[in-house]
Design an enzyme around this catalytic site. Structure first.
Site, mmCIF file in Angstrom:
data_model
loop_
_atom_site.group_PDB
_atom_site.id
_atom_site.type_symbol
_atom_site.label_atom_id
_atom_site.label_comp_id
_atom_site.label_asym_id
_atom_site.label_seq_id
_atom_site.Cartn_x
_atom_site.Cartn_y
_atom_site.Cartn_z
ATOM 1 N N ASP A 15 -18.213 7.382 -26.872
ATOM 2 C CA ASP A 15 -17.886 5.847 -26.666
ATOM 3 C C ASP A 15 -16.289 5.850 -26.833
ATOM 4 O O ASP A 15 -14.990 6.736 -27.286
ATOM 5 C CB ASP A 15 -18.082 5.555 -28.280
ATOM 6 N N ASP B 190 -20.353 6.144 -22.684
ATOM 7 C CA ASP B 190 -19.196 4.700 -21.784
ATOM 8 C C ASP B 190 -18.667 5.618 -20.596
ATOM 9 O O ASP B 190 -18.967 6.981 -21.195
ATOM 10 C CB ASP B 190 -18.519 3.613 -22.010
ATOM 11 N N ASP C 131 -29.788 9.381 -11.689
ATOM 12 C CA ASP C 131 -31.589 9.166 -11.399
ATOM 13 C C ASP C 131 -32.353 7.803 -10.748
ATOM 14 O O ASP C 131 -31.217 6.815 -11.089
ATOM 15 C CB ASP C 131 -31.538 8.754 -13.798
ATOM 16 N N ASP D 21 -37.146 9.556 -11.207
ATOM 17 C CA ASP D 21 -38.142 9.039 -12.306
ATOM 18 C C ASP D 21 -39.206 8.859 -12.440
ATOM 19 O O ASP D 21 -40.120 8.048 -11.308
ATOM 20 C CB ASP D 21 -36.912 8.113 -12.551
ATOM 21 N N GLU E 101 -39.161 14.342 -10.899
ATOM 22 C CA GLU E 101 -39.869 14.639 -12.095
ATOM 23 C C GLU E 101 -41.256 14.018 -12.084
ATOM 24 O O GLU E 101 -41.705 12.622 -11.253
ATOM 25 C CB GLU E 101 -39.205 13.481 -13.515
ATOM 26 N N HIS F 172 -33.663 15.034 -22.229
ATOM 27 C CA HIS F 172 -33.816 13.367 -22.514
ATOM 28 C C HIS F 172 -35.171 12.712 -23.657
ATOM 29 O O HIS F 172 -35.405 11.832 -24.087
ATOM 30 C CB HIS F 172 -32.816 12.091 -22.215
ATOM 31 N N ASP F 173 -35.877 13.416 -22.738
ATOM 32 C CA ASP F 173 -37.342 12.900 -23.568
ATOM 33 C C ASP F 173 -37.778 13.801 -24.340
ATOM 34 O O ASP F 173 -39.514 13.854 -24.841
ATOM 35 C CB ASP F 173 -38.238 12.802 -22.542
HETATM 36 C C1 GLC Z 1 -39.276 8.473 -17.775
HETATM 37 C C2 GLC Z 1 -37.963 8.731 -17.876
HETATM 38 C C3 GLC Z 1 -38.207 8.359 -19.386
HETATM 39 C C4 GLC Z 1 -38.609 6.847 -18.921
HETATM 40 C C5 GLC Z 1 -40.467 6.841 -18.266
HETATM 41 C C6 GLC Z 1 -40.179 5.390 -18.138
HETATM 42 O O1 GLC Z 1 -40.625 9.682 -17.837
HETATM 43 O O2 GLC Z 1 -37.387 10.462 -18.240
HETATM 44 O O3 GLC Z 1 -37.317 8.596 -20.007
HETATM 45 O O4 GLC Z 1 -39.015 6.301 -20.554
HETATM 46 O O5 GLC Z 1 -40.052 7.808 -17.524
HETATM 47 O O6 GLC Z 1 -39.295 5.455 -17.307
#
Ligand code: GLC
Length: 564
Positions: A25, A33, A102, A204, A258, A333-334
């Protein structure tokens, strides 16, 4: 004979993933940011990585932290402005760093102009940008939703007396890829970013974009396991090929999808270069290893086995032996932090297991993806109360269990290992207030272990730190083409203590030994003869080698030898 290497920058590059909200930040609002990323570019460059993947930074009401986009061509105000973005990109280019963004186009935000129009009337020009089910047809066939308190992917909308589809939260309506105009919009926005100079996209839930718009009843065989069903849309590959032809083939960029629900026998359909679709994708087999069958966020009762961990990686290596290319990751991040999940974050084993896992990712074939903080061994935070969580996934699953009178205590225990927020806590830069992430109240609590050595400043000045091991190991990969392109051969698949393999290119043979054990372990190399084993790197003192090929490994010891 010389191996034919199909060399590509995205095969040789190392990716560093940044969750912008949690990185740095600079404005004093408790949220990371773009200027914060700029401030840390030299740090990133010094890690030796080549490519930064940024989680979404587009305009968003943040129902799902940026995965609900309301304007694909603007920057989220909390993160900065387009001028900040342009500055970031320019400063990355000056440093020879590539930028992967992304691409979230299975769904948009319900606050996107397209959806605002779409819901206005049944004959609105944007109506067909989303999936609508008119109420006079009755209740739509069951579709499951992540993040929905009732797990129901159909939301009734009074204004036009119809239901819209949302495979994620109610604020993430699914875009209708079957409509050519939608596809064109997506290709246009991709071009917009490529023209700016972006080097690629992480796509994604790209496996979910194609749907059977008749919405037949779910086949009984799916039995609640809806992800493989969502992933197998009838036109998926047509769309990916069209995207490639319309956009991707015109730029020197990398793509990584993904791909939840994509199985190993389908892998080459996505990444066989002759098919002109994607370069790489993330499979979910490892992410499922410690979970209950078909349950992405429910921890399995039994602990995972090293032999299964090896099998997953060996099978996925084999599928790309001739064609395609893999992507290697242990967290993002998941999913929770890698050292807490696959290593051991106790005081005794934290250093060794964190560096052992780094050695693993950096010595496998396939592009390695590191997640911010992994280079300093950041761990799961394990919150005690629901009020500490910020993730819609944990919060809404809590509400579901509460509404059904379920076991909330057990749920909170589960989340200590499974919650996505474990991996989203702020980056730990130093041992000042809030680990140097912010001067304000951080949007998500900082892990207190920043005071105990898990921070950049302290590790930077300690040559035996997780951070400096990471930097050294990065160089080992970079200096040895065999670690990138060499053939992978698994040794002793049933050994539950040591993961051992060789990487071979022409006359060069590397032996990688990784202990996943909390005890001292002997490893006897029977498969490979050699005269001399030269130690290239280890996270501990050199293991003693007895004349009879016995390597004595310390707990979580990792070492790479060159065999001669
Ligand atoms: C993917 C992302 C996740 C998000 C989901 C919906 O799995 O990695 O963080 O919540 O898609 O967009």
């Amino acid at each position: 004979m010389k191996n034919e290497l199909n060399r590509q920058w995205w095969k040789e590059g190392i990716v560093y993933q940044i969750y912008p909200r949690s990185f740095q930040d600079t404005t004093g609002n408790g949220i990371g940011d773009i200027q914060g990323i700029i401030k840390r570019l030299d740090y990133i460059k010094n890690l030796g990585v080549d490519i930064i993947w940024l989680n979404p930074i587009y305009e968003s009401p943040n129902d799902d932290n940026g995965y609900d986009i309301s304007d694909y061509r603007n920057i989220m105000a909390e993160f900065g402005s387009m001028a900040d973005f342009d500055e970031l990109l320019q400063k990355m280019k000056e440093r020879g760093l590539k930028l992967v963004m992304d691409l979230v186009v299975n769904h948009s935000s319900d606050e996107h102009e397209w959806f605002k129009e779409s819901r206005k009337s049944r004959d609105n020009p944007y109506r067909d940008y989303y999936h609508w089910w008119p109420a006079e047809k009755g209740t739509p066939p069951k579709r499951w939703s992540f993040f929905d308190v009732e797990s129901n992917a159909w939301k009734y909308d009074e204004q036009t007396d119809a239901y819209y589809l949302h495979c994620f939260s109610v604020k993430q309506p699914d875009l209708k890829w079957e409509n050519k105009k939608v596809r064109q919009e997506v290709y246009d926005l991709m071009k917009f970013w490529f023209e700016k100079g972006v080097d690629g996209f992480r796509m994604d839930v790209i496996s979910f974009i194609s749907k059977d718009t008749n919405f037949p009843e779910l086949p009984a065989s799916y039995n609640g396991e809806f992800i493989p069903f969502y992933a197998n849309g009838p036109k998926l590959h047509d769309y990916l090929q069209e995207m490639n032809e319309s956009v991707l083939q015109n730029y020197d960029v990398m793509t990584v999808g993904e791909a939840p629900g994509v199985t190993i026998d389908q892998a080459l359909n996505f990444v066989d270069a002759d098919r002109k679709e994607l370069d790489m994708f993330f499979h979910f087999d490892l992410m499922a290893l410690d979970r209950e069958e078909g349950e992405t966020f429910l921890m399995a009762k039994e602990k995972w086995k090293l032999s299964e961990f090896k099998k997953i990686h060996s099978d996925w290596d084999a599928v790309f032996a001739e064609k395609g290319w893999g992507s290697m990751y242990l967290n993002n991040h998941d999913f929770p932090r890698s050292v807490s999940r696959w290593g051991n974050d106790s005081r005794t084993h934290w250093y060794s297991s964190a560096t052992m896992l780094q050695t693993f990712l950096l010595s496998m074939r396939g592009t390695p993806y590191f997640y911010y903080g992994e280079e300093i061994g950041m761990t799961n935070i394990k919150f005690d109360t629901i009020s500490d969580y910020r993730d819609i996934n944990t919060i809404n699953r809590y509400k579901t269990i509460e509404a059904n009178g379920g076991d909330l205590k057990a749920f909170l225990e589960n989340e200590k290992d499974a919650s996505r927020d474990n991996a989203r806590t702020p980056m730990q830069w130093d041992n000042s207030k809030n680990a140097g992430f912010t001067t304000a109240q951080p949007w998500l609590k900082v892990n207190a272990n920043f005071k105990h050595g898990v921070n950049v400043a302290e590790q930077d000045s300690n040559k035996d730190s997780v951070l400096n091991y990471f930097r050294n190991m990065v160089q080992v990969r970079k200096n040895n083409l065999a670690l990138i392109y060499g053939t992978y051969t698994l040794l002793q698949k049933d050994n539950e203590a040591v993961y051992a393999y060789t990487r071979t290119l022409d006359d060069t043979v590397f032996l990688v030994l990784l202990s996943f054990s909390t005890k001292n372990t002997s490893f006897t190399l029977t498969e490979q003869s050699f005269e001399k084993a030269k130690l290239i790197i280890s996270n501990d003192d050199a293991p003693s080698i007895k004349t009879d090929n016995i390597f004595e490994l310390k707990p979580y010891q990792a070492c790479i030898y060159k065999l001669m």
